[in-house]
Design a protein around this motif. Structure first.
Motif, PDB file in Angstrom:
ATOM      1  N   PRO A 193       4.523   0.617  -6.517  1.00 38.15           N
ATOM      2  CA  PRO A 193       3.320   0.009  -5.938  1.00 38.15           C
ATOM      3  C   PRO A 193       3.165  -1.449  -6.367  1.00 38.15           C
ATOM      4  O   PRO A 193       3.513  -1.814  -7.487  1.00 38.15           O
ATOM      5  N   ALA A 194       2.652  -2.246  -5.461  1.00 43.64           N
ATOM      6  CA  ALA A 194       2.368  -3.645  -5.783  1.00 43.64           C
ATOM      7  C   ALA A 194       1.144  -3.706  -6.695  1.00 43.64           C
ATOM      8  O   ALA A 194       0.346  -2.770  -6.765  1.00 43.64           O
ATOM      9  N   ALA A 195       1.038  -4.814  -7.392  1.00 44.15           N
ATOM     10  CA  ALA A 195      -0.148  -5.024  -8.233  1.00 44.15           C
ATOM     11  C   ALA A 195      -1.383  -5.062  -7.345  1.00 44.15           C
ATOM     12  O   ALA A 195      -1.377  -5.652  -6.267  1.00 44.15           O
ATOM     13  N   ARG A 196      -2.431  -4.411  -7.786  1.00 44.52           N
ATOM     14  CA  ARG A 196      -3.674  -4.422  -7.016  1.00 44.52           C
ATOM     15  C   ARG A 196      -4.428  -5.715  -7.299  1.00 44.52           C
ATOM     16  O   ARG A 196      -4.302  -6.295  -8.381  1.00 44.52           O
ATOM     17  N   PRO A 197      -5.207  -6.188  -6.333  1.00 39.43           N
ATOM     18  CA  PRO A 197      -5.912  -7.465  -6.520  1.00 39.43           C
ATOM     19  C   PRO A 197      -6.843  -7.410  -7.730  1.00 39.43           C
ATOM     20  O   PRO A 197      -7.455  -6.376  -8.018  1.00 39.43           O
ATOM     21  N   ARG A 198      -6.911  -8.512  -8.426  1.00 40.12           N
ATOM     22  CA  ARG A 198      -7.826  -8.667  -9.559  1.00 40.12           C
ATOM     23  C   ARG A 198      -8.776  -9.814  -9.270  1.00 40.12           C
ATOM     24  O   ARG A 198      -8.424 -10.770  -8.576  1.00 40.12           O
ATOM     25  N   ARG A 199      -9.959  -9.728  -9.798  1.00 42.80           N
ATOM     26  CA  ARG A 199     -10.881 -10.847  -9.692  1.00 42.80           C
ATOM     27  C   ARG A 199     -10.317 -12.036 -10.471  1.00 42.80           C
ATOM     28  O   ARG A 199      -9.542 -11.871 -11.397  1.00 42.80           O
TER      29      ARG A 199
END
Length: 197
Positions: A180-186
């Protein structure tokens, strides 16, 4: 270690490849090395594979089904379908670790303010141990999933763990069958602030 932090992902599809007892021991030792409030080390790890893991999955299924009809957590029933997906992941994993705390109070306990503060400190300590295990698994090339859906089967899984400790979470481990790709972070500016006065 920063490489493991950046590479860690929540894995929900595992290969049927087993890992060694030595690797599992390394992962548990990483959890044991976590910082803890007052050095209480308020954790206990029950590592399950094979038939023992199957019993944990069966307990999870019983708990989810019970929750459908006699909910302990009525306001979060809309997450039950997600709990069944978690159960699928648990069945695919090569190993499951039940993370419990022998000093934690039951979820239903009424607490004084002092006791509540102790519970918060315990939760922080156990969380640090779980993150250490996730990072060590990543460093070993093993995937992990930190599972909190276990609360839907709290009583059943607590009994499976031995009944003397309160269950905090499960950790599923296995070789990843996905990337899985990295999930978006603030952004940093959205998340943190610096004060000098």
């Amino acid at each position: 270690m920063i490489e493991a932090i950046k590479a860690r992902r929540s894995i929900r599809h595992f290969l049927p490849t087993p890992h060694s007892k030595e690797q599992l021991e390394e992962i548990v030792r990483a959890g044991m090395a976590a910082p803890s409030a007052k050095n209480l080390q308020p954790w206990h790890f029950v590592v399950t594979e094979g038939k023992a893991k199957e019993r944990v999955c069966a307990a999870m299924e019983v708990g989810i089904e019970r929750e459908r009809h006699f909910p302990m957590l009525p306001d979060t029933r809309h997450y039950l379908d997600g709990a069944f997906e978690t159960l699928r992941v648990m069945r695919e994993a090569a190993a499951l670790i039940l993370i419990t705390s022998p000093i934690a109070r039951p979820l239903s306990a009424t607490m004084t303010l002092d006791q509540r503060v102790t519970e918060i400190c315990t939760a922080q300590s156990v969380g640090a141990a779980i993150e250490n295990m996730c990072l060590q698994a990543t460093a070993l090339g093993i995937g992990s999933l930190w599972i909190c859906d276990s609360f839907f089967a709290q009583a059943e899984l607590r009994a499976e763990a031995g009944g003397d400790s309160e269950l905090y979470a499960l950790l599923a481990l296995g070789y990843a069958a996905e990337e899985p790709a990295a999930r978006p972070r603030r952004t940093l500016s959205e998340t943190a602030e610096w004060r000098t006065e």
